[in-house]
Design an enzyme around this catalytic site. Sequence first.
Site, PDB file in Angstrom:
ATOM      1  N   HIS A 181       0.814  -1.209   0.000  1.00 55.14           N
ATOM      2  CA  HIS A 181       0.000   0.000   0.000  1.00 55.14           C
ATOM      3  C   HIS A 181       0.855   1.270   0.000  1.00 55.14           C
ATOM      4  O   HIS A 181       0.373   2.333  -0.371  1.00 55.14           O
ATOM      5  CB  HIS A 181      -1.013  -0.004   1.154  1.00 55.14           C
ATOM      6  CG  HIS A 181      -0.452   0.191   2.523  1.00 55.14           C
ATOM      7  ND1 HIS A 181      -0.155  -0.853   3.372  1.00 55.14           N
ATOM      8  CD2 HIS A 181      -0.140   1.311   3.224  1.00 55.14           C
ATOM      9  CE1 HIS A 181       0.289  -0.391   4.525  1.00 55.14           C
ATOM     10  NE2 HIS A 181       0.312   0.934   4.463  1.00 55.14           N
ATOM     11  N   ASP A 213       0.340  -7.716   1.115  1.00 58.28           N
ATOM     12  CA  ASP A 213       0.663  -6.308   1.358  1.00 58.28           C
ATOM     13  C   ASP A 213       2.165  -6.090   1.437  1.00 58.28           C
ATOM     14  O   ASP A 213       2.670  -5.394   2.328  1.00 58.28           O
ATOM     15  CB  ASP A 213      -0.015  -5.781   2.622  1.00 58.28           C
ATOM     16  CG  ASP A 213      -0.028  -4.255   2.682  1.00 58.28           C
ATOM     17  OD1 ASP A 213       0.206  -3.630   1.631  1.00 58.28           O
ATOM     18  OD2 ASP A 213      -0.244  -3.699   3.769  1.00 58.28           O
ATOM     19  N   SER A 292       4.488   2.480   8.021  1.00 56.59           N
ATOM     20  CA  SER A 292       4.234   1.317   7.165  1.00 56.59           C
ATOM     21  C   SER A 292       5.457   0.933   6.343  1.00 56.59           C
ATOM     22  O   SER A 292       6.066   1.766   5.675  1.00 56.59           O
ATOM     23  CB  SER A 292       3.083   1.606   6.201  1.00 56.59           C
ATOM     24  OG  SER A 292       1.854   1.484   6.838  1.00 56.59           O
TER      25      SER A 292
END
Length: 441
Positions: A181, A213, A292
């Site tokens: 992402h 992911d 992230s």
Amino acid sequence: MTEGRTTGSPGPQWPSGGQQPPTPWPGGAAQPRPPSSSAWWSSGGGHDPWRNPQTPAVLVQQPTGEPGPPLDPVPDPPAPGAAPRRSVGLAVTIVVALLAGALGGALGYLGASGGGGGHSVLGASATDKPKAADRAPESVAAVVKKALPSVVTILIRTDKMEGNGSGFVISSSGYILTNNHVAAAGSGGELKVAFSDGSTADATVKGTDPESDLAVLKVDKSGLTPIKFGDSDRIAVGDPVIAIGAPYGLSNTVTTGIVSDLDRPVITGKDKNSEAYMAAIQTDAAINHGNSGGPLLDGAGRVIGVNTAIRTADQSGSDENSGGNIGLGFSIPINQAKRVADDIIQTGKARRTVIGATVDSSYDSTGGARLTKVVGGGPADKAGLQDGDVIVRYDGQLVGSGTDLIAFVRKDAPGTVVPVEYERDGGKHSANVTLGAATPN
């Protein structure tokens, strides 16, 4: 044929991605704070030395009241056998001592108030080195110092937004691991990688795996320091961990905590097209938007997870940036992430581990994952499983739903032999399933 997807309430929110607040592109400068807004500047008038350092101090002597009647002098008793001149000498000594004390007090006051033209020295000089300053090799400071050259901030710029994520170097040839992402947020725009020494490099996407992911970026830069890999299968609840990343654009931010849980089934993503399943490492180390893709390190500085998601107090979904860290962070186990990264580097795509059956997303009567369709010739079929069987344990772990089963399967590598327990027609059975692999299109 691969597993079906389950439905339910939205899972934890990504701590970074394409919709976070704008992050300054390199080169921006902060504006200085005007003096009138200083937190140390009072608004009172007069000679207030806390309001304006240039205002001289004023000594105000408070009245002591009306003077009383004079006191009768008390004569010193004569010392037996002492000569009169000795008494005079003692009196002179006392007067000199009083004058010296008064002079010293006056000079001290002038020095403290700035009237003497000097300055005060606060505190005492340190003569010894505290043990904490030794920074033993196993200390957090020493571990972070070694790991920081391998950690990067990923800068994202498109026509619609600017943002950032995190990542880490996995190869001296320029490969960097991060979240899908994060890479997807820069689609159609520009990706840059900023290193801890302040240098930057343009990045391209080598490949992505939305279902785990994960993504691999490539930079053309020499002299990179790959991060050291740990073993996510050998960690335990309570182990100390360190998270490094760029929350809200604050590069090289370090937080610490512990492993709060293992194999926590988590679904991330905003919709079916971006859903990712993971049996995550749960941690209370602070993770926020922008973390992230950054590494979760063990106490020796080896990466054991990829920081990916957080649970926030506000899970309405109306604003993914509305909630911050509440001590519930989730990381993809590094053994799974390394396997996916190897596939991407070698072939540009990642294999997906499968059990060869779809699950019923609405089944929740007694827990477990109900198989709606077992693929003929697939791993489940070869192990003797049938349509309608309910898997209640996977490799010794309780299975509460279809989500649990999918997350557990995705964590393991193709070819892994896994013991399962299942229910059929009221009876309990067991089998060993050799997991397979699905080749992406």
